[in-house]
Design a protein around this motif. Sequence first.
Motif, PDB file in Angstrom:
ATOM      1  N   THR A 170      20.443 -23.254  31.311  1.00  0.00           N
ATOM      2  CA  THR A 170      21.536 -24.253  31.156  1.00  0.00           C
ATOM      3  C   THR A 170      20.981 -25.768  30.784  1.00  0.00           C
ATOM      4  OG1 THR A 170      21.714 -24.536  33.382  1.00  0.00           O
ATOM      5  CG2 THR A 170      23.022 -23.016  32.527  1.00  0.00           C
ATOM      6  N   CYS A 171      19.761 -25.988  30.713  1.00  0.00           N
ATOM      7  CA  CYS A 171      18.974 -27.083  30.229  1.00  0.00           C
ATOM      8  C   CYS A 171      18.663 -27.245  28.976  1.00  0.00           C
ATOM      9  CB  CYS A 171      17.832 -27.139  31.057  1.00  0.00           C
ATOM     10  SG  CYS A 171      16.584 -28.735  30.927  1.00  0.00           S
ATOM     11  N   PRO A 172      19.207 -28.251  28.229  1.00  0.00           N
ATOM     12  CA  PRO A 172      19.235 -28.490  26.677  1.00  0.00           C
ATOM     13  C   PRO A 172      17.701 -28.614  26.310  1.00  0.00           C
ATOM     14  CG  PRO A 172      20.212 -30.397  27.625  1.00  0.00           C
ATOM     15  CD  PRO A 172      20.296 -29.043  28.741  1.00  0.00           C
ATOM     16  N   TYR A 175      16.107 -25.375  26.249  1.00  0.00           N
ATOM     17  CA  TYR A 175      16.800 -24.450  24.962  1.00  0.00           C
ATOM     18  C   TYR A 175      15.719 -24.695  23.756  1.00  0.00           C
ATOM     19  CZ  TYR A 175      19.297 -23.812  20.721  1.00  0.00           C
ATOM     20  OH  TYR A 175      19.629 -23.318  19.460  1.00  0.00           O
ATOM     21  N   TRP A 215      22.555 -24.675  20.101  1.00  0.00           N
ATOM     22  CA  TRP A 215      23.037 -25.181  21.523  1.00  0.00           C
ATOM     23  C   TRP A 215      24.324 -25.192  21.838  1.00  0.00           C
ATOM     24  CZ3 TRP A 215      21.412 -25.190  26.114  1.00  0.00           C
ATOM     25  CH2 TRP A 215      22.026 -25.832  27.083  1.00  0.00           C
ATOM     26  N   ALA A 216      25.228 -25.442  20.939  1.00  0.00           N
ATOM     27  CA  ALA A 216      26.707 -25.110  21.008  1.00  0.00           C
ATOM     28  C   ALA A 216      27.084 -23.661  21.381  1.00  0.00           C
ATOM     29  CB  ALA A 216      27.332 -25.785  19.742  1.00  0.00           C
ATOM     30  N   VAL A 218      25.417 -21.676  23.019  1.00  0.00           N
ATOM     31  CA  VAL A 218      24.608 -21.394  24.334  1.00  0.00           C
ATOM     32  C   VAL A 218      25.578 -22.059  25.330  1.00  0.00           C
ATOM     33  CG1 VAL A 218      22.846 -22.045  25.952  1.00  0.00           C
ATOM     34  CG2 VAL A 218      22.332 -21.262  23.455  1.00  0.00           C
ATOM     35  N   GLU A 219      26.009 -23.187  25.141  1.00  0.00           N
ATOM     36  CA  GLU A 219      27.041 -23.737  25.914  1.00  0.00           C
ATOM     37  C   GLU A 219      28.229 -23.149  25.980  1.00  0.00           C
ATOM     38  OE1 GLU A 219      26.522 -28.309  27.038  1.00  0.00           O
ATOM     39  OE2 GLU A 219      26.970 -28.232  25.022  1.00  0.00           O
ATOM     40  N   ASN A 222      27.630 -19.870  28.172  1.00  0.00           N
ATOM     41  CA  ASN A 222      27.501 -20.031  29.495  1.00  0.00           C
ATOM     42  C   ASN A 222      28.666 -20.612  30.326  1.00  0.00           C
ATOM     43  OD1 ASN A 222      24.618 -19.505  29.019  1.00  0.00           O
ATOM     44  ND2 ASN A 222      24.106 -21.836  29.143  1.00  0.00           N
ATOM     45  N   ARG A 223      29.622 -21.281  29.592  1.00  0.00           N
ATOM     46  CA  ARG A 223      30.712 -21.802  30.258  1.00  0.00           C
ATOM     47  C   ARG A 223      31.983 -20.797  30.457  1.00  0.00           C
ATOM     48  NH1 ARG A 223      32.645 -27.672  28.143  1.00  0.00           N
ATOM     49  NH2 ARG A 223      30.639 -28.039  29.068  1.00  0.00           N
ATOM     50  N   THR A 228      24.704 -16.412  31.012  1.00  0.00           N
ATOM     51  CA  THR A 228      23.448 -16.795  31.813  1.00  0.00           C
ATOM     52  C   THR A 228      23.354 -15.189  32.812  1.00  0.00           C
ATOM     53  OG1 THR A 228      23.907 -17.708  34.026  1.00  0.00           O
ATOM     54  CG2 THR A 228      23.380 -19.213  32.246  1.00  0.00           C
ATOM     55  N   LYS A 304      20.698 -33.783  31.123  1.00  0.00           N
ATOM     56  CA  LYS A 304      22.104 -33.400  31.532  1.00  0.00           C
ATOM     57  C   LYS A 304      22.469 -33.651  33.044  1.00  0.00           C
ATOM     58  CE  LYS A 304      24.744 -29.077  31.282  1.00  0.00           C
ATOM     59  NZ  LYS A 304      24.729 -27.573  30.851  1.00  0.00           N
TER      60      LYS A 304
END
Length: 358
Positions: A170-172, A175, A215-216, A218-219, A222-223, A228, A304
Amino acid sequence: MAERGILFKILDLARWAPSGDNTQPWRFEVVSGDHIVVYGFDTRDWCLYDFDGRPSYMAHGALLETLRIAATGFGLDARWAIRAGCTATAPVYDVTVHEAPGLAADPLLSHIETRVVQRRPMHTTPLSAAQRERLVAATGPGFQVQFFESFAERFEVAKLLWGSAHVRLTCPEAYAVHKEIIEWGARFSKDRIPEEAVGVDPMTARLMRWVMQSWARVEFFNRYLLGTVAPRIQLDFIPAMACAAHVLLRPRRPLTTHGDCVEAGVAMQRLWLTVAALGLYLQPQMTPVIFRWYAQAARPLSAKPGIDDAVRLLASRFDALTGSGATDPFAFFCRVGNASQPVSRSIRRSLDELMTKP
């Protein structure tokens, strides 16, 4: 003085030393029949995990020890020294090589190329007393070895890795590293980790490859889609339970200097090669150690919100698990056990690619 051809054969073995994500942070020059120069570098400018260059320095130590072991196969004694005045981000190591009549080949020599990372589940058959003794003796007097073997201990490590993986995924800033280090669709990779060696099933691998394009994505996963969970189960929790033991390499003095980290890399490689000599496999688990280094230095890991708080919590949990004080030094963390031979692995750049001069 050795023939230059022999020195190239020694370097051809030495290049199989491990490095973080197969970065191989070194280049070679054969100056003469008794002088090799290793030009090291670190990856801290782009890799979140290369805290102050420590993992790269440890890789340098692993390389130098591998070079020394390889030299014994030719009856040569190889000794290294850090060149005075070199910079922290580009250390230089001068290696002198001398004939040593009667010098026996190091017993670990035959395992240099067969040593490999096993990221998939291993057998839970406990280590024998003799195996533990061999692993403890391998690292030398400057280090202690702590084992976590029982079901309860492996479960505690699994929970630690579960939390560490959540930070990692969850850490950009992390990533950006993950996106670069996997060679998708590959069984072997000369400069990254091949997809088949990552340790997930083919369906999860295909999903990871698509998600990690931005990354978009991934977020979003994850959300909203528990993105994850699957990789943490396959890459962290199950392997943490499915092994003979987790092993922590603990220096007897803090890793204060560049040289301290290099010596830790020497001990790490001797431990790893001894694991191979015992017919076992090893997987590094360095993320909790690296996150703990950030916490010990009060250094921010990510911009973050919440990441740094999670890192500090993980460090305190690691201390509790190991019975350590917050300032006690850790160098290397891994799991070991018996398993089938991996069918996929990182290989290495050719020696020609690693030489600074023709």
